[in-house]
Scaffold this active site. Structure first.
Site, PDB file in Angstrom:
ATOM      1  N   ASP A 258       0.784  -1.259  -0.032  1.00  0.00           N
ATOM      2  CA  ASP A 258       0.075  -0.009   0.069  1.00  0.00           C
ATOM      3  C   ASP A 258       0.767   1.280   0.074  1.00  0.00           C
ATOM      4  O   ASP A 258       2.074   1.135  -0.234  1.00  0.00           O
ATOM      5  CB  ASP A 258      -1.243   0.026   1.221  1.00  0.00           C
ATOM      6  CG  ASP A 258      -0.428   0.208   2.409  1.00  0.00           C
ATOM      7  OD1 ASP A 258       1.073   0.208   2.704  1.00  0.00           O
ATOM      8  OD2 ASP A 258      -0.818   0.185   3.546  1.00  0.00           O
TER       9      ASP A 258
ATOM     10  N   CYS B 252       3.133  -3.029   4.021  1.00  0.00           N
ATOM     11  CA  CYS B 252       2.109  -2.231   4.260  1.00  0.00           C
ATOM     12  C   CYS B 252       3.119  -1.290   5.444  1.00  0.00           C
ATOM     13  O   CYS B 252       4.310  -1.312   5.530  1.00  0.00           O
ATOM     14  CB  CYS B 252       0.894  -2.599   4.886  1.00  0.00           C
ATOM     15  SG  CYS B 252       1.000  -3.807   6.349  1.00  0.00           S
TER      16      CYS B 252
ATOM     17  N   THR C  93       2.993  -1.676   8.938  1.00  0.00           N
ATOM     18  CA  THR C  93       3.354  -2.819   9.770  1.00  0.00           C
ATOM     19  C   THR C  93       3.630  -4.110   9.251  1.00  0.00           C
ATOM     20  O   THR C  93       3.954  -4.896  10.045  1.00  0.00           O
ATOM     21  CB  THR C  93       2.217  -2.822  10.874  1.00  0.00           C
ATOM     22  OG1 THR C  93       1.229  -3.295  10.366  1.00  0.00           O
ATOM     23  CG2 THR C  93       1.867  -1.369  11.705  1.00  0.00           C
ATOM     24  N   GLY C  94       2.993  -4.457   8.275  1.00  0.00           N
ATOM     25  CA  GLY C  94       3.104  -5.838   7.563  1.00  0.00           C
ATOM     26  C   GLY C  94       1.759  -6.712   8.331  1.00  0.00           C
ATOM     27  O   GLY C  94       1.384  -7.661   7.820  1.00  0.00           O
ATOM     28  N   ILE C  95       1.173  -6.161   9.427  1.00  0.00           N
ATOM     29  CA  ILE C  95       0.179  -6.583   9.936  1.00  0.00           C
ATOM     30  C   ILE C  95      -1.306  -6.946   9.364  1.00  0.00           C
ATOM     31  O   ILE C  95      -1.948  -8.091   8.983  1.00  0.00           O
ATOM     32  CB  ILE C  95      -0.317  -6.358  11.533  1.00  0.00           C
ATOM     33  CG1 ILE C  95       0.910  -6.654  12.364  1.00  0.00           C
ATOM     34  CG2 ILE C  95      -1.191  -6.950  11.908  1.00  0.00           C
ATOM     35  CD1 ILE C  95       0.949  -5.706  13.604  1.00  0.00           C
ATOM     36  N   GLY C  96      -1.619  -5.806   8.752  1.00  0.00           N
ATOM     37  CA  GLY C  96      -2.934  -5.695   8.173  1.00  0.00           C
ATOM     38  C   GLY C  96      -2.838  -6.638   6.462  1.00  0.00           C
ATOM     39  O   GLY C  96      -3.693  -7.181   6.420  1.00  0.00           O
TER      40      GLY C  96
ATOM     41  N   HIS D   3       9.693 -24.242   8.334  1.00  0.00           N
ATOM     42  CA  HIS D   3       8.765 -25.179   9.238  1.00  0.00           C
ATOM     43  C   HIS D   3       7.383 -24.982   9.034  1.00  0.00           C
ATOM     44  O   HIS D   3       6.389 -25.848   8.993  1.00  0.00           O
ATOM     45  CB  HIS D   3       9.000 -24.701  10.786  1.00  0.00           C
ATOM     46  CG  HIS D   3      10.221 -25.509  11.266  1.00  0.00           C
ATOM     47  ND1 HIS D   3      10.455 -25.378  12.561  1.00  0.00           N
ATOM     48  CD2 HIS D   3      11.224 -26.239  10.616  1.00  0.00           C
ATOM     49  CE1 HIS D   3      11.573 -26.089  13.057  1.00  0.00           C
ATOM     50  NE2 HIS D   3      12.135 -26.471  11.710  1.00  0.00           N
ATOM     51  N   ASN D   4       6.966 -23.681   8.340  1.00  0.00           N
ATOM     52  CA  ASN D   4       5.633 -23.139   8.084  1.00  0.00           C
ATOM     53  C   ASN D   4       5.223 -23.448   6.637  1.00  0.00           C
ATOM     54  O   ASN D   4       4.205 -23.384   6.424  1.00  0.00           O
ATOM     55  CB  ASN D   4       5.132 -21.848   8.551  1.00  0.00           C
ATOM     56  CG  ASN D   4       5.626 -21.790  10.143  1.00  0.00           C
ATOM     57  OD1 ASN D   4       6.477 -20.677  10.253  1.00  0.00           O
ATOM     58  ND2 ASN D   4       5.393 -22.571  10.929  1.00  0.00           N
TER      59      ASN D   4
ATOM     60  N   ARG E 197       7.184   0.828   8.301  1.00  0.00           N
ATOM     61  CA  ARG E 197       7.311   1.748   9.683  1.00  0.00           C
ATOM     62  C   ARG E 197       8.115   0.939  10.699  1.00  0.00           C
ATOM     63  O   ARG E 197       8.060   1.513  11.843  1.00  0.00           O
ATOM     64  CB  ARG E 197       5.937   2.305   9.995  1.00  0.00           C
ATOM     65  CG  ARG E 197       5.237   3.099   9.018  1.00  0.00           C
ATOM     66  CD  ARG E 197       3.807   3.277   9.193  1.00  0.00           C
ATOM     67  NE  ARG E 197       3.258   4.213   8.119  1.00  0.00           N
ATOM     68  CZ  ARG E 197       1.950   4.463   8.087  1.00  0.00           C
ATOM     69  NH1 ARG E 197       1.094   3.837   8.771  1.00  0.00           N
ATOM     70  NH2 ARG E 197       1.430   5.281   7.287  1.00  0.00           N
TER      71      ARG E 197
ATOM     72  N   ARG F 269       7.998 -34.187   9.383  1.00  0.00           N
ATOM     73  CA  ARG F 269       7.044 -33.821  10.482  1.00  0.00           C
ATOM     74  C   ARG F 269       6.248 -32.331  10.347  1.00  0.00           C
ATOM     75  O   ARG F 269       5.042 -32.239  10.833  1.00  0.00           O
ATOM     76  CB  ARG F 269       7.549 -33.735  11.918  1.00  0.00           C
ATOM     77  CG  ARG F 269       8.582 -32.714  12.208  1.00  0.00           C
ATOM     78  CD  ARG F 269       9.213 -32.984  13.534  1.00  0.00           C
ATOM     79  NE  ARG F 269       9.959 -31.854  14.085  1.00  0.00           N
ATOM     80  CZ  ARG F 269      11.228 -31.537  13.569  1.00  0.00           C
ATOM     81  NH1 ARG F 269      11.709 -32.420  12.673  1.00  0.00           N
ATOM     82  NH2 ARG F 269      11.754 -30.535  14.027  1.00  0.00           N
ATOM     83  N   HIS F 270       7.051 -31.589   9.628  1.00  0.00           N
ATOM     84  CA  HIS F 270       6.508 -30.240   9.444  1.00  0.00           C
ATOM     85  C   HIS F 270       5.086 -30.230   8.465  1.00  0.00           C
ATOM     86  O   HIS F 270       4.319 -29.483   8.359  1.00  0.00           O
ATOM     87  CB  HIS F 270       7.447 -29.218   9.025  1.00  0.00           C
ATOM     88  CG  HIS F 270       8.552 -29.039  10.029  1.00  0.00           C
ATOM     89  ND1 HIS F 270       8.138 -28.574  11.256  1.00  0.00           N
ATOM     90  CD2 HIS F 270       9.909 -29.528   9.819  1.00  0.00           C
ATOM     91  CE1 HIS F 270       9.438 -28.614  11.999  1.00  0.00           C
ATOM     92  NE2 HIS F 270      10.488 -29.419  11.338  1.00  0.00           N
TER      93      HIS F 270
HETATM   94  C1  RB5 Z   1      -1.937   2.635   6.662  1.00  0.00           C
HETATM   95  O1  RB5 Z   1      -1.970   3.674   7.194  1.00  0.00           O
HETATM   96  C2  RB5 Z   1      -1.564   1.161   7.496  1.00  0.00           C
HETATM   97  O2  RB5 Z   1      -2.645   1.254   8.392  1.00  0.00           O
HETATM   98  C3  RB5 Z   1      -1.332   0.263   6.565  1.00  0.00           C
HETATM   99  O3  RB5 Z   1      -0.414   0.134   6.034  1.00  0.00           O
HETATM  100  C4  RB5 Z   1      -0.841  -1.015   7.719  1.00  0.00           C
HETATM  101  O4  RB5 Z   1      -0.036  -0.951   8.450  1.00  0.00           O
HETATM  102  C5  RB5 Z   1      -2.104  -1.874   8.188  1.00  0.00           C
HETATM  103  O5  RB5 Z   1      -1.770  -2.818   8.972  1.00  0.00           O
END
Ligand code: RB5
Length: 145
Positions: A7, A64, A66-69, A97-98, A108, A131-132
């Site tokens: 993004d 993105c 954080t990579g999380i979304g 393993h995964n 960020r 096993r994996h």
């Molecule tokens: C965008 O501001 C931010 O929310 C997105 O890049 C990401 O970090 C979501 O997980």
């Protein structure tokens, strides 16, 4: 072939990662974003995840803030095992393993030098199977019920 997407918040890091893919001669397709203009990360994650799940690409990289979304969205697609990694050990182990098929990182969170090392560790490590494989199969089972 590898698919890479970001993004707006991951746009600059995606450029750095693409430079490294080109330096290594890794075949890739960039699915966007193509500028720093705000876009919704689930749409980019869906493009990469659906193509990887369909076998059109072997692996994916998503960036993105954080990579999380990106990982949350990508993991909604059946057959996807997306891992957020910001260190080399995790990137290697999630392949070994995964059998992770998508790497997610946050611009960020991580500097560009380490991000390149993390991506290379992910690309260079192979799934160990054994096993994996049984455990990965159990993850796949969870998608069915
Ligand atoms: C965008 O501001 C931010 O929310 C997105 O890049 C990401 O970090 C979501 O997980």
């Amino acid at each position: 072939m590898l698919l890479i997407g970001s993004d707006h918040a991951g746009f600059a890091l995606k450029k750095v990662l693409i430079e490294e893919l080109e330096r290594r001669g890794v075949a890739y397709t960039d699915v966007g974003a193509f500028s720093g203009e705000a876009v919704d990360y689930p749409n980019i994650a869906a493009k990469v995840a659906r193509a990887v799940a369909a076998g059109e690409a072997e692996r994916g990289i998503l960036v993105c803030g954080t990579g999380i979304g990106m990982s949350m969205a990508a993991n909604k697609v059946q057959g996807i095992r997306a891992a957020v990694c910001h260190d080399v050990f995790s990137a290697r182990m999630t392949r070994m393993h995964n059998d992770a098929n998508i790497l997610c990182m946050g611009e960020r969170v991580i500097g560009p030098g380490l991000a390149v090392d993390v991506m290379n560790a992910f690309l260079d490590a192979a799934f160990e199977g054994g096993r994996h494989q049984r455990r990965v199969d159990l993850i796949t089972e969870l998608e069915k019920r």
